[in-house]
Design an enzyme around this catalytic site. Structure first.
Site, PDB file in Angstrom:
ATOM      1  N   ARG A  66       0.815  -1.219   0.000  1.00 50.54           N
ATOM      2  CA  ARG A  66       0.000   0.000   0.000  1.00 50.54           C
ATOM      3  C   ARG A  66       0.849   1.269   0.000  1.00 50.54           C
ATOM      4  O   ARG A  66       0.439   2.298  -0.542  1.00 50.54           O
ATOM      5  CB  ARG A  66      -0.948  -0.010   1.208  1.00 50.54           C
ATOM      6  CG  ARG A  66      -2.047   1.075   1.165  1.00 50.54           C
ATOM      7  CD  ARG A  66      -3.053   0.852   2.288  1.00 50.54           C
ATOM      8  NE  ARG A  66      -4.198   1.762   2.194  1.00 50.54           N
ATOM      9  CZ  ARG A  66      -4.454   2.744   3.051  1.00 50.54           C
ATOM     10  NH1 ARG A  66      -3.635   2.954   4.083  1.00 50.54           N
ATOM     11  NH2 ARG A  66      -5.513   3.506   2.909  1.00 50.54           N
ATOM     12  N   ILE A  78      -7.453   7.285  -0.991  1.00 48.03           N
ATOM     13  CA  ILE A  78      -7.256   5.847  -1.078  1.00 48.03           C
ATOM     14  C   ILE A  78      -8.057   5.263   0.082  1.00 48.03           C
ATOM     15  O   ILE A  78      -7.935   5.705   1.223  1.00 48.03           O
ATOM     16  CB  ILE A  78      -5.759   5.482  -0.997  1.00 48.03           C
ATOM     17  CG1 ILE A  78      -5.531   3.965  -1.080  1.00 48.03           C
ATOM     18  CG2 ILE A  78      -5.096   6.047   0.251  1.00 48.03           C
ATOM     19  CD1 ILE A  78      -4.041   3.592  -1.156  1.00 48.03           C
ATOM     20  N   SER A  79      -8.923   4.294  -0.217  1.00 48.78           N
ATOM     21  CA  SER A  79      -9.821   3.755   0.803  1.00 48.78           C
ATOM     22  C   SER A  79      -9.060   3.039   1.906  1.00 48.78           C
ATOM     23  O   SER A  79      -7.949   2.539   1.700  1.00 48.78           O
ATOM     24  CB  SER A  79     -10.816   2.777   0.169  1.00 48.78           C
ATOM     25  OG  SER A  79     -11.638   3.428  -0.764  1.00 48.78           O
ATOM     26  N   GLN A  80      -9.682   2.967   3.088  1.00 52.91           N
ATOM     27  CA  GLN A  80      -9.051   2.246   4.191  1.00 52.91           C
ATOM     28  C   GLN A  80      -8.941   0.770   3.826  1.00 52.91           C
ATOM     29  O   GLN A  80      -9.798   0.209   3.132  1.00 52.91           O
ATOM     30  CB  GLN A  80      -9.838   2.426   5.479  1.00 52.91           C
ATOM     31  CG  GLN A  80     -11.149   1.677   5.556  1.00 52.91           C
ATOM     32  CD  GLN A  80     -11.894   1.969   6.844  1.00 52.91           C
ATOM     33  OE1 GLN A  80     -12.663   2.910   6.910  1.00 52.91           O
ATOM     34  NE2 GLN A  80     -11.670   1.148   7.850  1.00 52.91           N
TER      35      GLN A  80
END
Length: 221
Positions: A37, A63-65
């Site tokens: 990530r 950016i999504s969790q």
């Protein structure tokens, strides 16, 4: 100077925030362990890459969790070998997770700078089966449809009919539905026949607005 090693943080994130919150699919867990990530965020954000929260990626996008990415991928029930559409590709992180499982992933991102950067990072990380295009994600990609799975990483007022039409029979679509700037409902749509769809709720989430012809109007964000 040697680059920092984020491996231990990534493994801990998967253990506590993915497996620890009920994700059990070996394919999803393995994908979350594999995708780095920190490569999908700016250098000044890398130290935060494995906290379970969204991070800014510029252009007003996030950016999504990690848990939400895992939840949405898990909800597709992929077994390997599928063709998947990723709407709102953003940083490319979610597309990379999908690319660890599906045979081929088509990502569509409306912002040219983000699409170009995602394409560059995905190529550098070895995801040759993930293809990123710039365009209106609410219209999908009819030229390469149908898809076994569709993930939409932005919240719309309803599920675009264009995307529903591009699902295979038996295919699943996962998307947040609700207001632009309030908590949304994460829904899973399953196409059960050429004209019938089943819908179920997977819980509350909060995403940036889905802009486009079959989403919120441009300029409303």
């Amino acid at each position: 100077m040697n680059e920092p090693d984020f491996t231990a943080r990534r493994m801990a994130m998967v253990e506590y925030h993915i497996q620890g919150r009920g994700i059990t699919s070996p394919l999803v867990i393995d994908a979350m362990r594999r995708v780095r990530r920190e490569r999908f965020v700016s250098e000044d954000m890398q130290q935060l890459a494995y906290e379970d929260g969204p991070l800014g990626i510029g252009e007003g996008q996030t950016i999504s969790q990690p848990y939400v990415v895992a939840l949405m991928v898990d909800a597709l029930n992929l077994q390997g070998g599928e063709k998947v559409l990723d709407v709102g590709t953003g940083s490319g992180y979610g597309a990379a997770v999908l690319g660890c499982i599906a045979d081929e992933v088509f990502g569509i991102e409306r912002l040219p700078a983000l699409a170009a950067h995602a394409r560059e990072v995905l190529r550098a990380e070895g995801f040759s089966n993930v293809h990123v295009y710039c365009g209106d994600g609410t219209l999908g990609m009819p030229e390469v449809a149908p898809f076994d799975g569709i993930v939409v990483a932005a919240g719309g007022p309803s599920v675009p009919q264009a995307l529903k039409d591009q699902l295979t029979v038996g295919g699943r679509l996962v998307m947040p539905v609700g207001g632009e700037h309030i908590r949304q409902d994460l829904v899973r749509i399953t196409r059960v026949s050429t004209s019938e769809y089943e819908s179920e709720s997977l819980g509350g989430v909060r995403f940036v607005p889905l802009l486009g012809e079959q989403g919120w109007p441009e300029g409303s964000a």
